[in-house]
Design an enzyme around this catalytic site. Structure first.
Site, PDB file in Angstrom:
ATOM      1  N   ALA A 136      39.689  36.827  33.584  1.00  0.00           N
ATOM      2  CA  ALA A 136      40.974  36.151  33.783  1.00  0.00           C
ATOM      3  C   ALA A 136      42.113  37.013  33.245  1.00  0.00           C
ATOM      4  CB  ALA A 136      40.956  34.782  33.119  1.00  0.00           C
ATOM      5  N   ARG A 137      42.220  37.131  31.910  1.00  0.00           N
ATOM      6  CA  ARG A 137      43.207  38.002  31.270  1.00  0.00           C
ATOM      7  C   ARG A 137      42.708  38.344  29.866  1.00  0.00           C
ATOM      8  NH1 ARG A 137      44.799  39.099  35.465  1.00  0.00           N
ATOM      9  NH2 ARG A 137      46.891  39.167  36.334  1.00  0.00           N
ATOM     10  N   GLU A 190      26.702  39.787  24.319  1.00  0.00           N
ATOM     11  CA  GLU A 190      27.369  40.758  25.192  1.00  0.00           C
ATOM     12  C   GLU A 190      28.699  40.172  25.639  1.00  0.00           C
ATOM     13  OE1 GLU A 190      26.823  44.683  26.738  1.00  0.00           O
ATOM     14  OE2 GLU A 190      25.210  43.484  25.878  1.00  0.00           O
ATOM     15  N   HIS A 203      39.543  46.561  35.499  1.00  0.00           N
ATOM     16  CA  HIS A 203      40.351  45.612  36.264  1.00  0.00           C
ATOM     17  C   HIS A 203      40.091  45.726  37.774  1.00  0.00           C
ATOM     18  CE1 HIS A 203      44.517  43.426  36.571  1.00  0.00           C
ATOM     19  NE2 HIS A 203      43.497  42.699  36.986  1.00  0.00           N
ATOM     20  N   ALA A 256      40.073  42.094  41.777  1.00  0.00           N
ATOM     21  CA  ALA A 256      40.655  41.890  43.108  1.00  0.00           C
ATOM     22  C   ALA A 256      40.696  43.182  43.919  1.00  0.00           C
ATOM     23  CB  ALA A 256      42.060  41.321  42.971  1.00  0.00           C
TER      24      ALA A 256
END
Length: 391
Positions: free
Chosen positions: A229-230, A250, A271, A274
């Site tokens: 997510a972030r 982990e 990242h 997407a």
């Protein structure tokens, strides 16, 4: 003509949604009406007076100064769900990576290059990379938006027992969610029960550092934690302690930074959630359509700072007023329009938090659209009055 500034490379599939007879698109533009971007950081950017909307080809908007845009009456869009399948697939990959020590095994195998009897060395050394199967294990999904729902449903199909937590579950998400997903009443209940935990919530002031010492302290011993997510959702210092004391076996993240990448038992992915051509095309297409609908008709869908609001266009004059969500605004707007002797054909007013949006169709502006807009913007609490259609 509308000017659209692109701050990143945007898929042509999306840009082709903007008619070249109506739109000028470029990566350099002095007075843009709209901006389309992906990861470009706008926080230090001066926002031009001409700017009406920003469309983020992706879900996260932490690279956009939302408060500053709101104060200036700039609508910020994102594209929820457009990249959901791409992220879901990488999350599923992360679940397997966290279990089977695949990355560690691959790195070890590379070290055998040039050695004799590689096959024997493999058989002798493979035992250090043993890891559990996921079938029958418990997966906890924190956040059941577009991505969280897809992950939960896919994990059910893989034979996992899935628990979900989302106090803000939407009706659409609830309809899409498998009936086999069990509801957790709190985050604490979920993390205490699950072998694997995956986070799917936006990063904002209320969620920053949400996975902290207090939550780690009640997390099931030996759990595997995934964060696609972030990065800011997990407190790094507390994560380090949780790894050292065996709470987290982990940690898989799509958001590496200098501190996280230095930790043991962490797999950092650069990242890539997407980063598929399909996702980039889907996000670009949705962002372009959102921008087009707002610039041409004043309709809002998927804005993070202003409410969803739309009126079918019937060919009449149209004005959009962006303002604070305070009492008396609709009356003030109507009064000014009446002062000019104009007739309101249709009006919709919607609010979202401290901001509101009023979309108005008039029989005509009678050549007075500039004066009306100027007088509206002089009202305390109105940040922008935009003439959408002069009819």
């Amino acid at each position: 003509m509308y000017n659209v500034l692109t701050l990143n490379s945007i898929s042509e599939v999306g840009l082709n949604k903007l008619n070249p007879k109506k739109y000028i698109i470029g990566n350099e533009m002095a007075d843009p009406d709209g901006i389309i971007l992906r990861s470009f950081d706008m926080h230090e950017m001066e926002l031009p007076a001409s700017l009406a909307a920003v469309a983020r080809a992706g879900a996260g908007t932490n690279n956009i100064p939302i408060d500053k845009c709101s104060e200036k009456g700039i609508v910020v869009f994102n594209t929820p769900g457009a990249n959901a399948n791409a992220v879901k697939e990488l999350v599923l990959t992360g679940i397997f990576l966290s279990s089977r020590k695949i990355v560690e095994g691959i790195e070890w195998a590379k070290e055998l290059k040039g050695k004799d009897n590689v096959d024997k060395l493999v058989e002798k050394g493979k035992g250090q990379f043993t890891g559990p199967e996921i079938m029958g294990k418990k997966l906890g999904v924190i956040g059941l938006g577009a991505i969280g729902v897809l992950v939960a449903n896919a994990a059910i199909s893989l034979g996992m027992e899935v628990y979900g937590y989302d106090p803000f579950l939407s009706v659409d998400a609830a309809w899409s969610l498998s009936s086999e997903v069990k509801r957790a009443a709190t985050k604490e209940e979920l993390v205490a029960a699950c072998d694997y935990i995956t986070i799917h919530v936006p990063l904002n002031d209320s969620t920053r550092g949400m996975y902290n010492k207090e939550l780690f302290d009640v997390t099931k011993k030996g759990a595997r934690l995934l964060n696609f997510a972030r990065g800011g959702l997990v407190k790094t210092a507390d994560l380090k302690e949780a790894i050292e004391n065996g709470t987290i076996t982990e940690y898989i993240t799509d958001f590496p930074d200098a501190d996280v990448i230095a930790l043991d038992n962490v797999i950092c992915i650069p990242h890539l959630g997407a980063s598929t051509p399909e996702s980039e095309e889907n996000c670009a297409e949705m962002a372009a359509v959102e921008l087009k609908q707002y610039l041409e008709y004043g309709n809002i869908k998927n804005s993070v700072n202003f409410p969803a609001c739309s009126i079918p266009y019937t060919g009449k004059a149209r004005i959009a007023v962006l303002h604070k969500n305070i009492s008396g605004m609709v009356g003030a707007i109507s009064s000014i329009i009446s002062e000019f002797g104009l007739n309101i054909d249709n009006m919709v007013n919607k609010s979202k938090g401290e901001w509101a949006y009023t979309l108005i169709d008039l029989d005509t502006f009678d050549g007075k659209c500039r004066e009306i807009a100027a007088k509206l913007e002089a009202v305390d609490g109105i940040c922008k009055a935009r003439i959408v259609k002069e009819a």
